[in-house]
Design an enzyme around this catalytic site. Structure first.
Site, mmCIF file in Angstrom:
data_model
loop_
_atom_site.group_PDB
_atom_site.id
_atom_site.type_symbol
_atom_site.label_atom_id
_atom_site.label_comp_id
_atom_site.label_asym_id
_atom_site.label_seq_id
_atom_site.Cartn_x
_atom_site.Cartn_y
_atom_site.Cartn_z
ATOM 1 N N ASP A 58 -10.287 8.458 -6.166
ATOM 2 C CA ASP A 58 -10.357 7.047 -6.522
ATOM 3 C C ASP A 58 -9.496 6.773 -7.748
ATOM 4 O O ASP A 58 -9.803 7.240 -8.848
ATOM 5 C CB ASP A 58 -11.819 6.672 -6.795
ATOM 6 C CG ASP A 58 -12.013 5.208 -7.123
ATOM 7 O OD1 ASP A 58 -11.020 4.444 -7.177
ATOM 8 O OD2 ASP A 58 -13.173 4.808 -7.349
ATOM 9 N N ASN A 85 1.668 2.965 -4.657
ATOM 10 C CA ASN A 85 1.493 2.036 -3.542
ATOM 11 C C ASN A 85 0.051 1.597 -3.343
ATOM 12 O O ASN A 85 -0.195 0.479 -2.901
ATOM 13 C CB ASN A 85 2.011 2.679 -2.250
ATOM 14 C CG ASN A 85 1.558 1.924 -1.020
ATOM 15 O OD1 ASN A 85 2.051 0.853 -0.696
ATOM 16 N ND2 ASN A 85 0.552 2.478 -0.316
ATOM 17 N N TYR A 158 -5.588 -10.041 -7.514
ATOM 18 C CA TYR A 158 -4.521 -9.288 -6.847
ATOM 19 C C TYR A 158 -3.158 -9.764 -7.336
ATOM 20 O O TYR A 158 -2.299 -8.956 -7.726
ATOM 21 C CB TYR A 158 -4.639 -9.459 -5.337
ATOM 22 C CG TYR A 158 -3.536 -8.778 -4.554
ATOM 23 C CD1 TYR A 158 -3.624 -7.433 -4.229
ATOM 24 C CD2 TYR A 158 -2.411 -9.486 -4.138
ATOM 25 C CE1 TYR A 158 -2.624 -6.801 -3.510
ATOM 26 C CE2 TYR A 158 -1.400 -8.864 -3.424
ATOM 27 C CZ TYR A 158 -1.509 -7.527 -3.109
ATOM 28 O OH TYR A 158 -0.504 -6.909 -2.408
ATOM 29 N N LYS A 162 -0.444 -7.512 -9.597
ATOM 30 C CA LYS A 162 0.916 -7.213 -9.157
ATOM 31 C C LYS A 162 1.956 -7.760 -10.133
ATOM 32 O O LYS A 162 3.004 -7.137 -10.366
ATOM 33 C CB LYS A 162 1.145 -7.757 -7.748
ATOM 34 C CG LYS A 162 0.292 -7.081 -6.687
ATOM 35 C CD LYS A 162 0.539 -5.579 -6.621
ATOM 36 C CE LYS A 162 -0.199 -4.913 -5.466
ATOM 37 N NZ LYS A 162 0.093 -3.467 -5.357
ATOM 38 N N THR A 193 -0.018 -4.796 8.547
ATOM 39 C CA THR A 193 -0.803 -3.581 8.326
ATOM 40 C C THR A 193 -2.256 -3.841 8.710
ATOM 41 O O THR A 193 -2.652 -4.984 8.980
ATOM 42 C CB THR A 193 -0.758 -3.160 6.850
ATOM 43 O OG1 THR A 193 -1.378 -4.181 6.060
ATOM 44 C CG2 THR A 193 0.678 -2.944 6.379
#
Length: 252
Positions: A58, A85, A158, A162, A193
């Site tokens: 993790d 990634n 998120y 980024k 994905t």
């Protein structure tokens, strides 16, 4: 000389495609997964060449990052390239999320998407600085997001994580250039994905595809090809850049 690469979040999606693209050009890969060791083993089995390994842990834990990195070095004998990634993408709209859930979403997202890559980057630089042949030629490549610029209304943590990853990449590029270490990032748009499949198959799927004038979303292999270039033959003068890989769905 053999090139050894750690790819995080390589059990599926973009990470798996990156591992496959780099293995195809001769890299020895440490395939990282957060918890799904079976998926990582399937990726491992698909890689051409020999000497690849799986590492599990993790990335939200600094101690786990140190263990994961150490295991990758022990299994491969060296690391030349780090591909950050791995990430999480969890909905937490500001107008419909409880205060407690809002805090939890931000904490988890930043821990995995930003602090994990930051910790691995420190470990990578420390490794490069102390290896026998020195740091020159080492490369750090991170997978950011179009959302850092375009905005992520239902997943703001998120987008923020980024954006911070892009800034970290550029700061490291400046700091590490005197040591001959390269740092760059890609900023993909929507990618086909498992993570995005529910959206693409849902009522908003066509609208997402229409964001690009190509009328589709990216294949993982398209992002992986860009990452592979940055990790291998991109000239060092590209260091510090964040490359948009979004099919002209967002221009800046």
């Amino acid at each position: 000389m053999n090139t050894c690469t750690l790819v995080t979040g390589a059990g599926r999606g973009i990470g798996a495609a990156v591992a496959q693209a780099l293995a195809a050009i001769g890299h020895t890969i440490a395939v990282h997964t957060g918890s799904d060791e079976a998926a990582a083993m399937r990726v491992l089995a698909s890689l051409p060449g020999a000497g690849h390994a799986v590492v599990v842990g993790d990335l939200s834990s600094p101690e786990a990052c140190e263990r994961i990195f150490g295991e990758a070095v022990a299994e491969l004998g060296n690391l030349d390239v780090l591909v950050n990634n791995a990430g999480v993408f969890e909905a937490h709209p500001v107008d419909s999320t409880t205060y407690a859930d809002w805090q939890q979403a931000w904490r988890r997202t930043l821990d995995v998407n930003l602090l994990g890559p930051a910790n691995l980057s420190w470990l990578m630089v420390d490794h490069l600085r102390h290896r026998t042949r020195g740091p020159a030629g080492g490369r750090l490549v991170s997978v950011g997001s179009r959302g850092a610029y375009r905005g992520e209304p239902t997943t703001p943590a998120y987008g923020a994580s980024k954006a911070a990853m892009h800034a970290m990449t550029q700061s490291l590029a400046v700091a590490l250039a005197p040591s001959g270490i390269f740092a760059a990032a890609v900023a993909p748009g929507f990618v086909d994905t498992d993570m995005g499949r529910s959206v693409l198959d849902g009522p908003d799927g066509n609208a997402v595809r229409a964001q690009s004038p190509f009328g589709r979303v990216a294949e993982p292999s398209e992002v992986a090809a860009t990452v592979a270039w940055l990790a291998t033959t991109a000239p060092e003068w590209v260091s510090g850049t964040v490359i948009d890989v979004n099919g002209a769905s967002y221009l800046r």
